[in-house]
Design an enzyme around this catalytic site. Structure first.
Site, short mmCIF file in Angstrom:
data_model
loop_
_atom_site.label_atom_id
_atom_site.label_comp_id
_atom_site.label_asym_id
_atom_site.label_seq_id
_atom_site.Cartn_x
_atom_site.Cartn_y
_atom_site.Cartn_z
N ARG A 207 0.85 -1.19 0.00
CA ARG A 207 0.00 0.00 0.00
C ARG A 207 0.90 1.24 0.00
O ARG A 207 1.90 1.30 0.73
CB ARG A 207 -0.91 0.03 1.24
CG ARG A 207 -2.08 -0.93 1.17
CD ARG A 207 -3.13 -0.50 0.15
NE ARG A 207 -4.28 -1.40 0.07
CZ ARG A 207 -4.40 -2.42 -0.78
NH1 ARG A 207 -3.43 -2.70 -1.65
NH2 ARG A 207 -5.50 -3.14 -0.81
N GLU A 236 -3.18 7.53 -3.91
CA GLU A 236 -3.73 7.05 -5.19
C GLU A 236 -5.19 7.50 -5.33
O GLU A 236 -5.90 7.50 -4.32
CB GLU A 236 -3.69 5.52 -5.26
CG GLU A 236 -2.32 4.96 -5.40
CD GLU A 236 -2.32 3.42 -5.27
OE1 GLU A 236 -3.40 2.79 -5.31
OE2 GLU A 236 -1.23 2.87 -5.10
N HIS A 253 -0.40 0.24 -9.38
CA HIS A 253 -1.07 -0.68 -8.45
C HIS A 253 -1.62 -1.90 -9.21
O HIS A 253 -2.81 -2.20 -9.12
CB HIS A 253 -2.19 0.06 -7.69
CG HIS A 253 -2.69 -0.68 -6.48
ND1 HIS A 253 -3.18 -0.03 -5.36
CD2 HIS A 253 -2.80 -2.00 -6.20
CE1 HIS A 253 -3.57 -0.91 -4.47
NE2 HIS A 253 -3.34 -2.13 -4.95
N1 LIG Z 1 -0.09 -4.06 -5.14
C1 LIG Z 1 -1.03 -4.97 -5.22
O1 LIG Z 1 -1.56 -5.19 -6.31
C2 LIG Z 1 -1.41 -5.76 -4.04
C3 LIG Z 1 -1.27 -5.27 -2.76
N2 LIG Z 1 -1.61 -6.03 -1.67
C4 LIG Z 1 -1.40 -5.46 -0.34
O2 LIG Z 1 -0.43 -6.25 0.33
C5 LIG Z 1 -0.85 -6.47 1.66
C6 LIG Z 1 -0.28 -7.78 2.16
O3 LIG Z 1 -0.94 -8.85 1.50
P1 LIG Z 1 -0.84 -10.34 2.08
O4 LIG Z 1 0.56 -10.77 2.17
O5 LIG Z 1 -1.75 -11.19 1.29
O6 LIG Z 1 -1.45 -10.12 3.52
P2 LIG Z 1 -1.32 -11.08 4.78
O7 LIG Z 1 -2.32 -10.61 5.75
O8 LIG Z 1 -1.32 -12.51 4.35
O9 LIG Z 1 0.16 -10.75 5.32
C7 LIG Z 1 0.53 -9.54 5.88
C8 LIG Z 1 1.62 -9.81 6.88
O10 LIG Z 1 2.11 -8.55 7.35
C9 LIG Z 1 2.42 -8.70 8.71
N3 LIG Z 1 2.53 -7.39 9.35
C10 LIG Z 1 1.57 -6.59 9.83
N4 LIG Z 1 2.11 -5.46 10.34
C11 LIG Z 1 3.46 -5.56 10.18
C12 LIG Z 1 4.56 -4.72 10.49
N5 LIG Z 1 4.41 -3.56 11.12
N6 LIG Z 1 5.82 -5.14 10.14
C13 LIG Z 1 6.00 -6.33 9.51
N7 LIG Z 1 4.98 -7.18 9.23
C14 LIG Z 1 3.73 -6.79 9.54
C15 LIG Z 1 1.29 -9.57 9.26
O11 LIG Z 1 1.66 -10.18 10.48
C16 LIG Z 1 1.11 -10.55 8.13
O12 LIG Z 1 1.89 -11.73 8.31
C17 LIG Z 1 -2.39 -6.44 1.60
O13 LIG Z 1 -2.94 -6.06 2.85
C18 LIG Z 1 -2.66 -5.45 0.52
O14 LIG Z 1 -2.83 -4.18 1.11
C19 LIG Z 1 -2.06 -7.30 -1.81
C20 LIG Z 1 -2.23 -7.84 -3.05
C21 LIG Z 1 -1.96 -7.11 -4.27
O1 LIG Z 2 -5.75 -7.39 -3.31
C1 LIG Z 2 -5.38 -6.26 -2.96
O2 LIG Z 2 -5.31 -5.88 -1.79
C2 LIG Z 2 -4.98 -5.29 -4.00
O3 LIG Z 2 -4.27 -4.38 -3.75
C3 LIG Z 2 -5.53 -5.50 -5.36
O4 LIG Z 2 -4.74 -6.29 -6.16
C4 LIG Z 2 -5.71 -4.18 -6.04
O5 LIG Z 2 -6.69 -4.27 -7.00
P1 LIG Z 2 -7.91 -3.25 -7.03
O6 LIG Z 2 -8.89 -3.74 -6.06
O7 LIG Z 2 -7.41 -1.91 -6.60
O8 LIG Z 2 -8.38 -3.33 -8.43
#
Ligand SMILES: NC(=O)C1=CN([C@@H]2O[C@H](COP(=O)(O)OP(=O)(O)OC[C@H]3O[C@@H](n4cnc5c(N)ncnc54)[C@H](O)[C@@H]3O)[C@@H](O)[C@H]2O)C=CC1
Ligand SMILES: O=C(O)C(=O)[C@H](O)COP(=O)(O)O
Length: 367
Positions: A207, A236, A253
């Site tokens: 993020r 964003e 993103h």
């Molecule tokens: N750019 C993109 O297209 C995407 C962005 N995301 C973002 O990535 C984030 C992470 O996704 P996942 O790995 O699936 O989530 P997840 O919930 O599986 O893992 C997040 C990890 O971060 C850890 N965490 C929380 N606070 C922390 C801190 N201060 N320092 C270090 N670790 C910490 C948690 O303990 C957890 O293990 C999502 O919440 C989403 O906002 C996810 C998918 C796509």
């Molecule tokens: O899964 C998430 O969290 C993400 O950041 C998505 O991949 C972003 O996709 P949109 O929902 O912004 O289209």
């Protein structure tokens, strides 16, 4: 049943068309009056689901977000109003792994690095961070893990953030949180940025608000800039435009935007709604996907970094995303337009490597 969905969510018609009257619109344009007669709301990360949006939603019984992150949803409000909620944990974790692998290979080319000699720190070791760690290990990199929540169960396997920030490459995979001891808003703040050396590389595919973008710009304008890979941006769809020329790879993103990831996202909501309504599921995510453009490649030489880079590019060309971003930067609405018209991107697992071994599979290819 009336269902309102973000227009950028694939396969809604295929999955929900038999049950519901479907209306779609741009996620940022959803208004309270549109929700007055809606039973099911399906959103992506750009729709703030809050008191204001739900003010007229008298019939709403289910909200789903086809994303991993949930920072745009007031889940306490939904619970108070008895509205069922589902997200799509892990749906696009493989796509984020592909994105970071492609970024690492581009960084290596840019800096003439052999990645096997380098250390990668993963900050946030959940679904996406674990994918990144596995791929980095497959490249022979030393991997540091930083996750204070996971460290509670196994302290020796994890390092503190200060230690993680000494790695050659630091990749961020945390949720956006604003409260508590481990809040991630501006986790990379001015003082952390000041402590980095100009040899280091930072990747943000989680993020935008996790990094202080203004502080980064100040650093980039000085004499010792960092190497940056940025898929996400503070505020964003606005982007701090003067920062972009100082970023090696920039994208809007889309790290999670594989076709498979998007299909899994919509499918997770279909599964949740089927469970809620006690209806049998009649489709699987695989049935939704078209055949990949390239099915298989026969390898005739062993996998080295150069060959891996070529194979990754065959499936996902991260530089194409970067070029499109720079070309469009500054045009009104460019950020959302690039996302809406994002080309179909397949995961590395859509390509079978024949005559390849375990490493190829750990990198994400089918073997
Ligand atoms: N750019 C993109 O297209 C995407 C962005 N995301 C973002 O990535 C984030 C992470 O996704 P996942 O790995 O699936 O989530 P997840 O919930 O599986 O893992 C997040 C990890 O971060 C850890 N965490 C929380 N606070 C922390 C801190 N201060 N320092 C270090 N670790 C910490 C948690 O303990 C957890 O293990 C999502 O919440 C989403 O906002 C996810 C998918 C796509
Ligand atoms: O899964 C998430 O969290 C993400 O950041 C998505 O991949 C972003 O996709 P949109 O929902 O912004 O289209």
């Amino acid at each position: 049943m009336k269902l309102l969905a973000d227009e950028n969510m694939p396969y809604v018609q295929e999955l929900f068309g038999d049950w519901a009257e479907i209306v779609t619109c741009a996620g940022r344009d959803m208004t309270p009056d549109q929700l007055a007669d809606v039973d099911v709301l399906l959103v992506r990360s750009i729709t703030q689901v809050n008191e204001a949006l739900l003010a007229q939603a008298q019939r709403l019984s289910f909200v789903g977000t086809a994303t991993i992150g949930c920072d745009h949803i007031d889940t306490a409000l939904l619970a108070r109003r008895g509205i069922a909620f589902a997200s799509a944990p892990g749906c696009n974790k493989v796509a984020v792994g592909d994105y970071v692998l492609a970024a690492l290979l581009k960084v290596a080319e840019h800096k003439s690095w052999q990645l096997a000699d380098k250390t990668l720190a993963v900050v946030g070791v959940g679904n996406t961070g674990s994918q990144v760690a596995a791929r980095a290990r497959a490249l022979g990199m030393k991997v540091l893990l930083c996750d204070p929540f996971k460290a509670q169960g196994d302290p020796t396997a994890f390092v503190e953030l200060a230690h993680a920030l000494t790695a050659d490459i630091v990749s961020f995979h945390v949720p956006l949180t604003r409260e508590g001891q481990h809040a991630t808003w501006h986790l990379l703040n001015e003082s952390a940025i000041d402590g980095l050396s100009s040899e280091q590389v930072l990747i943000n595919a989680c993020r935008g608000d996790v990094w202080d973008n203004a502080a980064l710009l100040a650093r980039q304008l000085g004499s010792t800039p960092l190497t940056l890979v940025m898929d996400v941006w503070e505020h964003e769809p606005e982007v701090l435009a003067p920062l972009v020329p100082h970023v090696l790879l920039a994208s809007p993103h889309i790290a999670g935007y594989s076709l498979e990831g998007k299909a899994r996202g919509t499918f997770a909501l279909y599964r949740a709604l089927c469970e809620l309504k006690q209806v049998e599921m009649v489709l699987s995510p695989e049935q939704l996907l078209p055949a990949p453009p390239i099915g298989a490649v026969h390898l005739e030489s062993p996998l080295d970094q150069g060959l891996i880079a070529r194979l990754v590019k065959l499936v996902y060309d991260i530089e194409r995303d970067d070029r499109a971003f720079r070309l469009a930067l500054g045009q009104p609405g460019f950020f959302d337009r690039l996302r809406k018209h994002y080309p179909q991107r397949r995961e590395l697992g859509s390509l079978q490597l024949i005559n390849a071994g375990q490493t190829a599979s750990e990198l994400g290819f089918k073997v």
